[in-house]
Write an enzyme that holds these catalytic residues in place. Structure first.
Site, PDB file in Angstrom:
ATOM      1  CE1 TYR A 146      -3.232  -2.780   0.062  1.00 45.01           C
ATOM      2  CE2 TYR A 146      -3.850  -2.159   2.282  1.00 45.01           C
ATOM      3  CZ  TYR A 146      -4.034  -2.945   1.177  1.00 45.01           C
ATOM      4  OH  TYR A 146      -5.028  -3.900   1.157  1.00 45.01           O
ATOM      5  CE  LYS A 197       1.240 -17.312  -1.717  1.00 43.74           C
ATOM      6  NZ  LYS A 197       0.735 -18.691  -1.994  1.00 43.74           N
ATOM      7  CG  ASP A 230      -2.050 -19.895  -0.348  1.00 46.68           C
ATOM      8  OD1 ASP A 230      -1.274 -19.932   0.628  1.00 46.68           O
ATOM      9  OD2 ASP A 230      -1.768 -20.420  -1.449  1.00 46.68           O
ATOM     10  CG  ASP A 254      -7.266  -4.532   3.766  1.00 40.35           C
ATOM     11  OD1 ASP A 254      -8.328  -4.621   4.402  1.00 40.35           O
ATOM     12  OD2 ASP A 254      -7.086  -3.693   2.867  1.00 40.35           O
ATOM     13  CG  ASP A 258     -12.270  -6.722   5.759  1.00 38.71           C
ATOM     14  OD1 ASP A 258     -12.035  -6.221   6.875  1.00 38.71           O
ATOM     15  OD2 ASP A 258     -12.528  -6.044   4.753  1.00 38.71           O
TER      16      ASP A 258
END
Length: 374
Positions: A146, A197, A230, A254, A258
């Site tokens: 970001y 990852k 994942d 993020d 959620d």
């Protein structure tokens, strides 16, 4: 413990959409704390997001950043309004929260996902999967994709375009958020799962190496595990209670937070805290906000769930003011009200009593009165 003789300086930024409505209910809690617990609050309110754009032409002013630095903590509502969809990226309402995080160095976002017993049937997952769920996701918030450079949209020689965002993390950025996660774990179930990852991203490989090093040198008493992002997403819906504290970067945090929020039944239930580094005077910049966003589709209707905002204020009491008793009381009051059967629209179920924003806020204050008298 906060000195009750010294006023607590809070910057209140209601923002857009349902922000002002749910922040108003925190005002009831603050008034109750002043009357019944002997605390004193010095409140300063200002505009951010679309409200600031309408008044000043920018999503956040430098004066607001200065007020945030001067405050003991910032209570934030929400930002976002579709009517500003035409403005340039640097003037979107959401820039307000990004700039606050960046300017105040708010690098560690704490997002708890807890299932209240009374809401165990509200989750889309089976009750036996989520019953008793209580996890904490620690998300790094001022680095990663970001904020990394280079970024932007460029025009290629053939006239087509290419969008660029860069995932970047340094050793020190990873170390400081890892320390927050390990410290929290020591106060909980003493387990941390680090998520990245590393199999396909060099930044993920560095993340894993640094977290492992911090653990070995500073927190060997805490159980540490590692998981690919994942797989973590899959495990959160398969067996979420296996986790205690999750620590991860900005993008994965993020998404995963959620996802975890819906395990509890509604975005309207979940608070968050974003913490900075401790300053020379002992203060630590911090911002507290619900994770549900501005919900412009229901703004002004008096039906929004104020619980996430109220629980965010409880986190403010706990992490910025060290008022553990008062934080516990608010959380218990919320639990008791839910157990009594009151529900806002987002968590409504058969046999429950549907109420609006203000009635829910009033009910929580009445429950605080009962707890105070016990």
């Amino acid at each position: 413990m906060t000195d009750p003789k010294q006023p607590v300086k809070l910057l209140v930024l209601p923002g857009d959409g349902i922000g002002p409505e749910v922040v108003r209910e925190v005002g009831r809690i603050i008034a109750w704390l002043e009357k019944k617990r002997g605390l004193t609050f010095e409140l300063t309110e200002d505009l951010v997001g679309g409200a600031s754009l309408a008044e000043y032409g920018v999503p956040i002013r430098d004066e607001v950043i200065e007020k945030a630095w001067a405050a003991d903590a910032v209570l934030f509502g929400s930002v976002g309004d579709p009517k500003w969809g035409h403005v340039s990226f640097d003037k979107r309402p959401e820039v307000a929260i990004l700039k606050l995080r960046q300017e105040l160095g708010l690098f560690a976002n704490l997002r708890p996902a807890k299932v209240f017993d009374a809401l165990v049937d509200s989750s889309t997952l089976k009750p036996d999967v989520v019953r008793g769920l209580d996890i904490m996701i620690v998300r790094e918030t001022v680095g990663g994709i970001y904020f990394g450079d280079p970024r932007g949209i460029e025009t290629l020689p053939d006239g087509s375009k290419r969008g660029i965002n860069t995932e970047v993390y340094t050793t020190s950025e990873i170390q400081r958020v890892a320390r927050v996660a390990f410290d929290l774990a020591r106060k909980r179930d003493n387990r941390v799962c680090s998520v990245e990852k590393c199999n396909v991203m060099e930044s993920g490989l560095l993340w894993k190496e640094v977290v492992t090093d911090v653990h070995a040198r500073e927190f060997p008493d805490v159980a540490l595990s590692h998981m690919l992002a994942d797989n973590c997403a899959m495990q959160l819906v398969r067996n979420p209670r296996q986790f205690d504290v999750l620590v991860t970067g900005n993008l994965f945090g993020d998404i995963l937070s959620d996802l975890a929020s819906m395990l509890t039944g509604s975005l309207g239930m979940l608070p968050s805290a974003t913490l900075g580094a401790e300053q020379a005077d002992g203060r630590r910049p911090a911002l507290y906000e619900p994770i549900h966003g501005s919900a412009p589709d229901i703004a002004g209707q008096g039906i929004a769930n104020p619980i996430a905002q109220i629980l965010s204020f409880a986190m403010l009491l706990r992490y910025s003011l060290n008022l553990q008793t008062e934080a516990d009381m608010i959380e218990q009051a919320v639990s008791n009200v839910l157990a009594s059967g009151l529900r806002t629209a987002d968590i409504m179920a058969d046999g429950m009593a549907r109420v609006g924003t203000s009635v829910m806020g009033e009910a929580i204050v009445r429950e605080l009165d009962k707890l105070q008298s016990n």
